[in-house]
Design a protein around this motif. Structure first.
Motif, PDB file in Angstrom:
ATOM      1  N   HIS A  61       0.708  -1.328   0.333  1.00 54.25           N
ATOM      2  CA  HIS A  61      -0.015  -0.130   0.240  1.00 54.25           C
ATOM      3  C   HIS A  61       0.504   1.359   0.280  1.00 54.25           C
ATOM      4  N   LEU A  62       1.610   1.444   1.695  1.00 52.60           N
ATOM      5  CA  LEU A  62       2.366   3.076   0.627  1.00 52.60           C
ATOM      6  C   LEU A  62       3.396   3.183   0.402  1.00 52.60           C
ATOM      7  N   GLU A  63       4.298   2.047  -0.116  1.00 49.02           N
ATOM      8  CA  GLU A  63       5.208   1.531  -1.238  1.00 49.02           C
ATOM      9  C   GLU A  63       4.228   2.620  -3.000  1.00 49.02           C
ATOM     10  N   LYS A  64       3.270   1.828  -2.935  1.00 53.10           N
ATOM     11  CA  LYS A  64       2.522   1.725  -4.140  1.00 53.10           C
ATOM     12  C   LYS A  64       1.481   3.607  -4.391  1.00 53.10           C
ATOM     13  N   LYS A  65       2.100   4.128  -3.059  1.00 52.98           N
ATOM     14  CA  LYS A  65       0.754   5.562  -2.814  1.00 52.98           C
ATOM     15  C   LYS A  65       2.367   6.496  -3.232  1.00 52.98           C
ATOM     16  N   HIS A  66       3.119   6.276  -1.760  1.00 51.24           N
ATOM     17  CA  HIS A  66       4.475   7.527  -1.998  1.00 51.24           C
ATOM     18  C   HIS A  66       5.533   6.690  -3.061  1.00 51.24           C
ATOM     19  N   GLY A  67       6.170   6.106  -2.708  1.00 49.55           N
ATOM     20  CA  GLY A  67       6.584   5.790  -4.289  1.00 49.55           C
ATOM     21  C   GLY A  67       6.981   6.224  -5.229  1.00 49.55           C
ATOM     22  N   TYR A  68       7.980   6.699  -6.468  1.00 45.06           N
ATOM     23  CA  TYR A  68       7.417   7.209  -7.916  1.00 45.06           C
ATOM     24  C   TYR A  68       8.532   7.298  -8.380  1.00 45.06           C
ATOM     25  N   LYS A  69       8.955   7.125  -9.996  1.00 41.66           N
ATOM     26  CA  LYS A  69       9.966   7.004 -10.442  1.00 41.66           C
ATOM     27  C   LYS A  69       9.939   8.670 -10.829  1.00 41.66           C
ATOM     28  N   GLN A  70      11.718   9.209 -11.535  1.00 41.01           N
ATOM     29  CA  GLN A  70      12.191  10.265 -11.660  1.00 41.01           C
ATOM     30  C   GLN A  70      11.940  10.597 -12.580  1.00 41.01           C
ATOM     31  N   THR A  71      12.777  11.892 -13.262  1.00 34.98           N
ATOM     32  CA  THR A  71      12.814  12.079 -15.289  1.00 34.98           C
ATOM     33  C   THR A  71      13.331  11.107 -15.753  1.00 34.98           C
ATOM     34  N   ASP A  72      14.478  10.834 -15.100  1.00 35.41           N
ATOM     35  CA  ASP A  72      15.757  10.285 -15.931  1.00 35.41           C
ATOM     36  C   ASP A  72      15.235   8.432 -15.327  1.00 35.41           C
ATOM     37  N   GLY A  73      14.191   7.874 -15.002  1.00 39.36           N
ATOM     38  CA  GLY A  73      13.299   6.428 -14.846  1.00 39.36           C
ATOM     39  C   GLY A  73      14.215   6.176 -14.129  1.00 39.36           C
ATOM     40  N   SER A  74      15.375   7.097 -12.481  1.00 40.60           N
ATOM     41  CA  SER A  74      15.407   5.714 -11.905  1.00 40.60           C
ATOM     42  C   SER A  74      14.098   5.855 -10.640  1.00 40.60           C
ATOM     43  N   SER A  75      13.986   4.596  -9.925  1.00 40.85           N
ATOM     44  CA  SER A  75      13.272   4.606  -8.695  1.00 40.85           C
ATOM     45  C   SER A  75      13.224   4.966  -7.422  1.00 40.85           C
ATOM     46  N   VAL A  76      12.324   6.147  -6.318  1.00 43.88           N
ATOM     47  CA  VAL A  76      12.455   6.527  -5.537  1.00 43.88           C
ATOM     48  C   VAL A  76      11.651   5.912  -4.828  1.00 43.88           C
ATOM     49  N   ASN A  77      11.575   4.656  -3.374  1.00 45.43           N
ATOM     50  CA  ASN A  77      10.382   3.909  -3.216  1.00 45.43           C
ATOM     51  C   ASN A  77      10.458   3.859  -1.505  1.00 45.43           C
ATOM     52  N   LEU A  78       9.834   4.066  -0.926  1.00 39.91           N
ATOM     53  CA  LEU A  78       9.638   3.833   0.598  1.00 39.91           C
ATOM     54  C   LEU A  78       9.741   3.042   0.959  1.00 39.91           C
ATOM     55  N   PHE A  79       9.602   1.697   0.960  1.00 42.57           N
ATOM     56  CA  PHE A  79      10.068   0.731   1.149  1.00 42.57           C
ATOM     57  C   PHE A  79      10.867   0.570  -0.236  1.00 42.57           C
ATOM     58  N   CYS A  80      11.558  -1.153   0.309  1.00 43.99           N
ATOM     59  CA  CYS A  80      12.435  -1.396  -0.215  1.00 43.99           C
ATOM     60  C   CYS A  80      12.604  -3.443   0.489  1.00 43.99           C
ATOM     61  N   LEU A  81      11.857  -4.457   0.255  1.00 43.04           N
ATOM     62  CA  LEU A  81      12.229  -5.494   0.286  1.00 43.04           C
ATOM     63  C   LEU A  81      13.873  -5.706   1.130  1.00 43.04           C
ATOM     64  N   GLU A  82      15.000  -4.597  -0.381  1.00 44.56           N
ATOM     65  CA  GLU A  82      16.562  -4.739   0.457  1.00 44.56           C
ATOM     66  C   GLU A  82      16.669  -4.266  -0.609  1.00 44.56           C
ATOM     67  N   ILE A  83      18.261  -3.133   0.005  1.00 40.56           N
ATOM     68  CA  ILE A  83      19.654  -2.457  -0.716  1.00 40.56           C
ATOM     69  C   ILE A  83      20.507  -2.500   0.171  1.00 40.56           C
ATOM     70  N   ASP A  84      21.340  -3.126  -0.777  1.00 40.91           N
ATOM     71  CA  ASP A  84      22.646  -2.845  -0.285  1.00 40.91           C
ATOM     72  C   ASP A  84      23.377  -3.994   0.896  1.00 40.91           C
ATOM     73  N   GLY A  85      22.090  -5.656   0.712  1.00 39.37           N
ATOM     74  CA  GLY A  85      22.504  -6.194   2.039  1.00 39.37           C
ATOM     75  C   GLY A  85      20.901  -6.407   3.370  1.00 39.37           C
ATOM     76  N   ASP A  86      21.036  -5.077   3.024  1.00 42.50           N
ATOM     77  CA  ASP A  86      19.612  -5.113   4.594  1.00 42.50           C
ATOM     78  C   ASP A  86      18.433  -4.819   3.829  1.00 42.50           C
ATOM     79  N   ARG A  87      17.877  -5.505   4.903  1.00 43.02           N
ATOM     80  CA  ARG A  87      16.465  -5.823   4.674  1.00 43.02           C
ATOM     81  C   ARG A  87      15.289  -5.464   5.110  1.00 43.02           C
ATOM     82  N   HIS A  88      14.273  -5.082   4.542  1.00 42.12           N
ATOM     83  CA  HIS A  88      13.156  -4.302   4.483  1.00 42.12           C
ATOM     84  C   HIS A  88      13.495  -3.111   5.277  1.00 42.12           C
TER      85      HIS A  88
END
Length: 130
Positions: A61-88
């Motif tokens: 819900h919240l990720e879909k509602k508040h996450g977005y794509k930048q003009t260059d196509g990159s994503s800005v996520n409110l919540f991610c399953l994993e980034i750089d080895g860190d979970r949730h």
């Protein structure tokens, strides 16, 4: 007993629980400052909720509602399953901005209601005392 709480309360709880971790960023403990790992079980316990509901609200819900794509196509996520080895992980500056909007909306709604109840109470008091 499990309760259903508002998005605002979930975000506020995460903000309160993990603000110090965001502020005390150290490259030896985490690779990325803006993405802070959270423990959905701890957040759920703090809110007296089921951990799967907390996870689902963040991810579906919240990720879909508040996450977005930048003009260059990159994503800005409110919540991610994993980034750089860190979970949730939550994007803490984005979470902070979303929480500020939620707080403002809450106040925009509750202050007029409170004023209306006070005015109603005064009107009733005036009618009774006359």
């Amino acid at each position: 007993m499990t309760q259903n709480v508002s998005d605002r309360l979930i975000l506020k709880t995460i903000y309160r629980m993990y603000l110090s971790e965001f502020k005390s960023f150290d490259k030896e403990s985490r690779v990325n400052k803006i993405y802070v790992p959270i423990d959905c079980d701890r957040v759920a316990k703090e809110l007296n909720m089921d951990n799967e509901i907390v996870f689902g609200r963040l991810y579906y819900h919240l990720e879909k509602k508040h996450g977005y794509k930048q003009t260059d196509g990159s994503s800005v996520n409110l919540f991610c399953l994993e980034i750089d080895g860190d979970r949730h992980v939550v994007h803490f500056p984005l979470l902070s901005a979303v929480l500020a909007e939620e707080e403002q909306s809450f106040l925009r709604f509750t202050i007029p209601i409170a004023i209306s109840f006070i005015a109603l109470g005064l009107s009733i008091f005036t009618l009774i005392t006359k």
